[in-house]
Write a protein that holds these residues in place. Structure first.
Motif, PDB file in Angstrom:
ATOM      1  N   ARG A 129      62.410  -4.918  21.847  1.00 21.93           N
ATOM      2  CA  ARG A 129      63.669  -4.957  21.096  1.00 21.93           C
ATOM      3  C   ARG A 129      64.059  -3.584  20.562  1.00 21.93           C
ATOM      4  N   TRP A 130      63.102  -2.838  20.005  1.00 20.89           N
ATOM      5  CA  TRP A 130      63.440  -1.555  19.391  1.00 20.89           C
ATOM      6  C   TRP A 130      63.490  -0.405  20.396  1.00 20.89           C
ATOM      7  N   ASN A 131      63.102  -0.685  21.641  1.00 16.75           N
ATOM      8  CA  ASN A 131      63.192   0.335  22.689  1.00 16.75           C
ATOM      9  C   ASN A 131      63.411  -0.359  24.029  1.00 16.75           C
ATOM     10  N   PRO A 139      52.667  -1.786  26.885  1.00 19.51           N
ATOM     11  CA  PRO A 139      51.731  -1.432  25.814  1.00 19.51           C
ATOM     12  C   PRO A 139      50.578  -2.432  25.665  1.00 19.51           C
ATOM     13  N   ILE A 140      50.809  -3.688  26.015  1.00 16.30           N
ATOM     14  CA  ILE A 140      49.711  -4.660  25.944  1.00 16.30           C
ATOM     15  C   ILE A 140      48.614  -4.274  26.931  1.00 16.30           C
ATOM     16  N   THR A 171      55.747   3.042  22.195  1.00 17.51           N
ATOM     17  CA  THR A 171      56.973   2.243  22.315  1.00 17.51           C
ATOM     18  C   THR A 171      58.098   2.755  21.419  1.00 17.51           C
ATOM     19  N   LEU A 172      57.769   3.619  20.467  1.00 11.73           N
ATOM     20  CA  LEU A 172      58.764   4.055  19.490  1.00 11.73           C
ATOM     21  C   LEU A 172      59.641   5.180  20.028  1.00 11.73           C
ATOM     22  N   PRO A 173      60.940   5.118  19.781  1.00 12.92           N
ATOM     23  CA  PRO A 173      61.802   6.263  20.087  1.00 12.92           C
ATOM     24  C   PRO A 173      61.635   7.287  18.961  1.00 12.92           C
ATOM     25  N   LEU A 181      60.506  13.894  19.086  1.00 12.34           N
ATOM     26  CA  LEU A 181      59.070  14.153  18.995  1.00 12.34           C
ATOM     27  C   LEU A 181      58.397  13.649  20.263  1.00 12.34           C
ATOM     28  N   ASP A 182      57.509  14.431  20.804  1.00 14.49           N
ATOM     29  CA  ASP A 182      56.847  14.057  22.047  1.00 14.49           C
ATOM     30  C   ASP A 182      55.599  13.231  21.748  1.00 14.49           C
ATOM     31  N   ASP A 183      55.484  12.077  22.415  1.00 14.00           N
ATOM     32  CA  ASP A 183      54.323  11.213  22.170  1.00 14.00           C
ATOM     33  C   ASP A 183      53.016  11.854  22.637  1.00 14.00           C
ATOM     34  N   ASN A 184      53.093  12.821  23.542  1.00 13.36           N
ATOM     35  CA  ASN A 184      51.891  13.553  23.965  1.00 13.36           C
ATOM     36  C   ASN A 184      51.256  14.297  22.793  1.00 13.36           C
ATOM     37  N   LEU A 185      52.065  14.634  21.809  1.00 12.70           N
ATOM     38  CA  LEU A 185      51.596  15.327  20.617  1.00 12.70           C
ATOM     39  C   LEU A 185      51.132  14.341  19.546  1.00 12.70           C
ATOM     40  N   ILE A 186      51.888  13.272  19.343  1.00 12.95           N
ATOM     41  CA  ILE A 186      51.641  12.342  18.240  1.00 12.95           C
ATOM     42  C   ILE A 186      50.473  11.387  18.510  1.00 12.95           C
ATOM     43  N   ILE A 187      50.405  10.815  19.693  1.00 13.38           N
ATOM     44  CA  ILE A 187      49.415   9.759  19.974  1.00 13.38           C
ATOM     45  C   ILE A 187      47.970  10.223  19.793  1.00 13.38           C
ATOM     46  N   PRO A 188      47.544  11.347  20.379  1.00 12.39           N
ATOM     47  CA  PRO A 188      46.125  11.708  20.206  1.00 12.39           C
ATOM     48  C   PRO A 188      45.759  12.014  18.758  1.00 12.39           C
TER      49      PRO A 188
END
Length: 199
Positions: A129-131, A139-140, A171-173, A181-188
């Motif tokens: 819904r949010w993306n 993601p599951i 999943t977040l924009p 923001l790049d998820d490659n930076l945030i996720i780890p």
């Protein structure tokens, strides 16, 4: 097998995600073996930035090679953006966190994003819904695969929570104003922080 071969040569996103997964696992392995240090990793960030500027200024056969794995818009804005932010996120992660938490962050980033995107894009049905560009199944499955990988060296709760935290962030924009923001930076960083707090 022919279906996979056709996807690899025709679908840019498929090639990108396979490359991200393989590079991420290779980076994680070199870190686990003690070959990758923060200093070497930060040097790789600088090399990637230099290569990005080289690619941006030259329009030669290099473009054709880069276009195999890069989106057209990123080739104009910041070539090798995914690689640069992956290396920056990985460098910060292995510099800030203790080795077990850092390895967990690296694996979560490599597995959740790549496998989740591949499964969601090509086999997903339920849009998030949010993306709406992503599917719930991605993601599951990505979180499940990351959790299984983390269970090889972490207890159940931090492995499960870190894996699904990474899958959720993917999943977040992620934007602050107009800046993406790049998820490659945030996720780890997020996954490693959670593991370090819980172990």
């Amino acid at each position: 097998m022919k279906f996979i071969w056709n996807l690899f040569w025709r679908e840019l996103e498929f090639k990108r995600q396979v490359a991200h997964l393989l590079f991420g696992l290779a980076y994680s392995a070199t870190f686990a073996l003690g070959w990758m240090t923060p200093e070497i990793s930060f040097v790789l960030v600088v090399v990637a930035l230099g290569a990005s500027q080289f690619v941006k200024r030259r329009r030669t056969f290099v473009d054709k090679i880069i276009l195999l794995l890069e989106r057209q818009q990123q080739l104009l804005d910041l070539p090798l953006k995914g690689l640069i932010f992956f290396l920056l996120g990985a460098s910060l992660t292995i510099w800030i966190f203790e080795p077990t938490a850092a390895l967990a962050g690296l694996l979560v980033r490599s597995i959740t994003d790549s496998l989740g995107t591949l499964y969601g894009k090509y086999l997903g049905v339920a849009k998030i819904r949010w993306n709406p560009n992503k599917h719930m199944e991605g993601p599951i499955l990505g979180g499940l695969a990351a959790w299984l990988a983390l269970m090889s060296f972490l207890p159940f709760p931090p492995a499960l929570l870190a894996a699904y935290l990474g899958a959720f962030i993917d999943t977040l924009p992620l934007k602050i104003g107009r800046f993406e923001l790049d998820d490659n930076l945030i996720i780890p960083l997020a996954a490693a922080a959670l593991v370090q707090v819980m172990t």
